[in-house]
Design an enzyme around this catalytic site. Structure first.
Site, short mmCIF file in Angstrom:
data_model
loop_
_atom_site.label_atom_id
_atom_site.label_comp_id
_atom_site.label_asym_id
_atom_site.label_seq_id
_atom_site.Cartn_x
_atom_site.Cartn_y
_atom_site.Cartn_z
N ASP A 62 1.14 -1.17 0.41
CA ASP A 62 -0.04 0.00 -0.25
C ASP A 62 0.60 1.33 -0.11
O ASP A 62 2.36 0.98 0.03
CB ASP A 62 -0.77 0.50 0.92
CG ASP A 62 -0.20 -0.44 2.61
OD1 ASP A 62 0.64 -0.55 2.15
OD2 ASP A 62 -1.26 -0.74 3.55
N ASN A 120 -7.56 -3.51 14.20
CA ASN A 120 -9.32 -3.83 13.72
C ASN A 120 -8.51 -5.03 13.38
O ASN A 120 -10.16 -5.20 12.19
CB ASN A 120 -9.50 -2.43 13.16
CG ASN A 120 -8.64 -1.96 12.33
OD1 ASN A 120 -8.06 -2.09 11.75
ND2 ASN A 120 -9.40 -0.82 11.95
N HIS A 134 -7.09 -5.22 10.31
CA HIS A 134 -7.31 -5.41 8.98
C HIS A 134 -5.79 -5.71 8.25
O HIS A 134 -4.59 -5.38 9.48
CB HIS A 134 -7.20 -3.06 8.65
CG HIS A 134 -6.10 -2.33 8.77
ND1 HIS A 134 -6.28 -1.41 9.27
CD2 HIS A 134 -4.67 -3.05 9.27
CE1 HIS A 134 -4.25 -0.48 9.56
NE2 HIS A 134 -3.95 -1.45 9.69
N GLU A 154 -9.99 -2.43 4.93
CA GLU A 154 -10.42 -2.43 6.73
C GLU A 154 -11.46 -2.64 6.69
O GLU A 154 -12.68 -3.26 5.92
CB GLU A 154 -10.93 -0.69 6.77
CG GLU A 154 -10.12 1.06 6.79
CD GLU A 154 -9.02 0.49 7.82
OE1 GLU A 154 -9.04 0.12 8.51
OE2 GLU A 154 -7.96 1.61 8.17
#
Ligand code: F6R
Length: 246
Positions: free
Chosen positions: A72, A141, A143, A148
């Site tokens: 990313d 979380n 990800h 996400e």
């Protein structure tokens, strides 16, 4: 899709995570010198990159034929920006090994045509013959890359919005939270699941809940890393603290 089990390597501390994951990468590079790697940024892989640099300098680990694709990049950051993932990769790994930088693919966060950049990235992965070995981290979380909670199983490389939790977590690398980009370019879940082998690294109790949910919980978009249960060769290399809820 069939559910498979995620393999676990539980290490005594983060140093052992760095050494044992670097060993996996070094073995694969020696076995296939023109290997195609998928690479990650963030705090966690820095120790592994340091160990790979040591193996290069002291044991001649050769990166001259290695090709790499990064997961990313922030949208809107220039490659020379100190928080861009290009800058991260150069300063934490590429500048210290003999990789040919023209073989290191990182999404261009400044492009006027981000969707075109993402399409070309997928084509470049295909042209390279697919990713042999993918490094991942995991967010609190759940990800993976910047996929996400709520992301879909068939997502491909594209433009994504960061959640408030991720913006807050990543603000430690910036002067303050307002400077963290709100969007990124990221490999999709389907792109990640196509790689041949996955190694996910994580350390610390802050990741324990996400690890347990990914490994033992249901496969759900609420925990993107739980999609890794669909991959047939995925190993989590984690320390005791990250393993405490397993
Ligand atoms: C980085 C990436 C992210 C990180 C994750 C964990 O390229 O794709 O998914 O792996 O946010 O980051 P750290 O290692 O900083 O806890």
């Amino acid at each position: 899709m069939e559910r498979k089990s995620i393999k676990l390597v539980i290490c005594k501390d983060k140093n052992a995570v760095a050494v044992s994951s670097a060993q996996i990468f070094a073995d694969e590079i020696r076995r296939k010198p023109a290997i195609v790697l998928g690479l990650a940024t963030g705090g966690t892989p820095i120790g592994m990159y340091r160990e790979l640099i040591r193996l290069h300098k002291e044991e001649g680990l050769d990166f001259s034929r290695v090709v790499s694709f990064n997961l990313d990049e922030y949208l809107g950051l220039a490659p020379e920006h100190r928080q861009s993932y290009r800058y991260f990769m150069d300063s934490n790994l590429f500048n210290y090994i003999n990789i040919d930088k023209s073989n290191t693919y990182i999404l261009d966060g400044l492009s006027k045509d981000p969707k075109g950049v993402c399409r070309k990235f997928e084509e470049d992965i295909k042209k390279a013959g697919g990713i042999d070995l993918q490094l991942l981290g995991i967010g609190r979380n759940g990800h993976i890359a910047f996929n996400e909670p709520g992301c879909s199983l068939d997502s491909r490389t594209g433009v994504v919005n960061l959640t408030q939790k991720t913006i807050k977590d990543n603000s430690r690398f910036f002067k303050d939270e307002s400077e963290v980009p709100r969007q990124a370019l990221s490999m999709g879940i389907a792109t990640i699941l196509e790689v041949k082998k996955i190694v996910l690294l994580t350390t610390g109790e802050g990741k324990a809940k996400a690890v347990a949910e990914s490994v033992n919980g249901p496969v759900t978009s609420k925990v993107p890393a739980s999609y890794l249960q669909h991959h047939s060769d995925c190993t989590f290399v984690i320390d005791k603290e990250a393993a405490q809820n397993l």
